[in-house]
Write a protein that holds these residues in place. Sequence first.
Motif, PDB file in Angstrom:
ATOM      1  N   LEU A 106      26.769  44.815  41.453  1.00  0.00           N
ATOM      2  CA  LEU A 106      26.868  46.189  40.957  1.00  0.00           C
ATOM      3  C   LEU A 106      28.319  46.616  40.789  1.00  0.00           C
ATOM      4  O   LEU A 106      29.170  46.370  41.640  1.00  0.00           O
ATOM      5  CB  LEU A 106      26.171  47.146  41.936  1.00  0.00           C
ATOM      6  CG  LEU A 106      24.643  47.124  41.965  1.00  0.00           C
ATOM      7  CD1 LEU A 106      24.130  48.012  43.092  1.00  0.00           C
ATOM      8  CD2 LEU A 106      24.064  47.583  40.634  1.00  0.00           C
ATOM      9  N   LYS A 107      28.593  47.273  39.669  1.00  0.00           N
ATOM     10  CA  LYS A 107      29.876  47.948  39.486  1.00  0.00           C
ATOM     11  C   LYS A 107      29.825  49.286  40.219  1.00  0.00           C
ATOM     12  O   LYS A 107      28.761  49.912  40.279  1.00  0.00           O
ATOM     13  CB  LYS A 107      30.123  48.228  38.001  1.00  0.00           C
ATOM     14  CG  LYS A 107      30.160  47.027  37.088  1.00  0.00           C
ATOM     15  CD  LYS A 107      30.298  47.524  35.655  1.00  0.00           C
ATOM     16  CE  LYS A 107      30.260  46.413  34.647  1.00  0.00           C
ATOM     17  NZ  LYS A 107      30.297  46.931  33.274  1.00  0.00           N
ATOM     18  N   PRO A 108      30.958  49.750  40.721  1.00  0.00           N
ATOM     19  CA  PRO A 108      32.258  49.064  40.769  1.00  0.00           C
ATOM     20  C   PRO A 108      32.301  48.087  41.937  1.00  0.00           C
ATOM     21  O   PRO A 108      31.594  48.255  42.928  1.00  0.00           O
ATOM     22  CB  PRO A 108      33.240  50.219  40.974  1.00  0.00           C
ATOM     23  CG  PRO A 108      32.456  51.217  41.763  1.00  0.00           C
ATOM     24  CD  PRO A 108      31.044  51.126  41.262  1.00  0.00           C
ATOM     25  N   PHE A 109      33.139  47.089  41.834  1.00  0.00           N
ATOM     26  CA  PHE A 109      33.254  46.085  42.886  1.00  0.00           C
ATOM     27  C   PHE A 109      34.705  45.645  42.993  1.00  0.00           C
ATOM     28  O   PHE A 109      35.493  45.835  42.072  1.00  0.00           O
ATOM     29  CB  PHE A 109      32.351  44.883  42.599  1.00  0.00           C
ATOM     30  CG  PHE A 109      32.626  44.234  41.267  1.00  0.00           C
ATOM     31  CD1 PHE A 109      33.610  43.270  41.136  1.00  0.00           C
ATOM     32  CD2 PHE A 109      31.905  44.601  40.146  1.00  0.00           C
ATOM     33  CE1 PHE A 109      33.876  42.682  39.905  1.00  0.00           C
ATOM     34  CE2 PHE A 109      32.156  44.021  38.909  1.00  0.00           C
ATOM     35  CZ  PHE A 109      33.149  43.061  38.797  1.00  0.00           C
ATOM     36  N   ALA A 110      35.024  45.060  44.127  1.00  0.00           N
ATOM     37  CA  ALA A 110      36.355  44.494  44.333  1.00  0.00           C
ATOM     38  C   ALA A 110      36.357  43.038  43.871  1.00  0.00           C
ATOM     39  O   ALA A 110      35.308  42.390  43.794  1.00  0.00           O
ATOM     40  CB  ALA A 110      36.747  44.580  45.808  1.00  0.00           C
TER      41      ALA A 110
END
Length: 227
Positions: A106-110
């Motif tokens: 899933l966005k957002p992600f690191a």
Amino acid sequence: MSADLRVLVVEDEQVAADAHTTYVGRVPGFVVVGTARTGQAALQVLGDRPVDLVLLDMHLPDIAGLDVVRAMRAAGHRADVIAVTSARDLPTVRNAVSMGVVQYLLKPFAFASLRERLERYRDYRSHVDTAGSLATQHDLDQMLGGLRAGGPAHLPKGIAGESLAEVARVLRESPSGASASEVAERLGMSRVTARRYLEHLGDSGLALRRSRYAGPGRPEVEYRWGG
């Protein structure tokens, strides 16, 4: 497995596509062989060159991500798929799993979250490509279990997943952009906290930054969703 795994990035937002391409290039064992902004363009790339893995957004301007997967399989393309998307509704997730999508990010992600999933996929492919057969059920369970990311998503210190998702939601709902002050007001958090989350989204390539002026001598940074 000696050759790099060939990756196709399918993402309609240019900023996010560039970020994902950069991320993949930072993980040993992978090389981006193409990018596509639409589902039709993705299918064209798959028909033109070998691809091992597709990083697929579920929200595309012409074809839904799941329909891209269906078209891939109907055309005989065997590339695996990792969904990289903001689509959070359970029917989409369930259908993705039933269609063989091997990971769902899933966005957002690191960067660390994508790196972990790519590394797990690389290990899975290493087993599949080199082992003629599996000796035991344990071997099979270990190989398939390696595809499932374990533990919480890796986020920088001071960044909480739920708050990050809320800040990203505000940006998605603000097509003209929003400043830290505006996000803080919407979510009931401090301006400093809002700015920290916005800066993380900007550093991750999921938000665009630009300067604007709130009044004489009052420049501020505005963020617009780009993922």
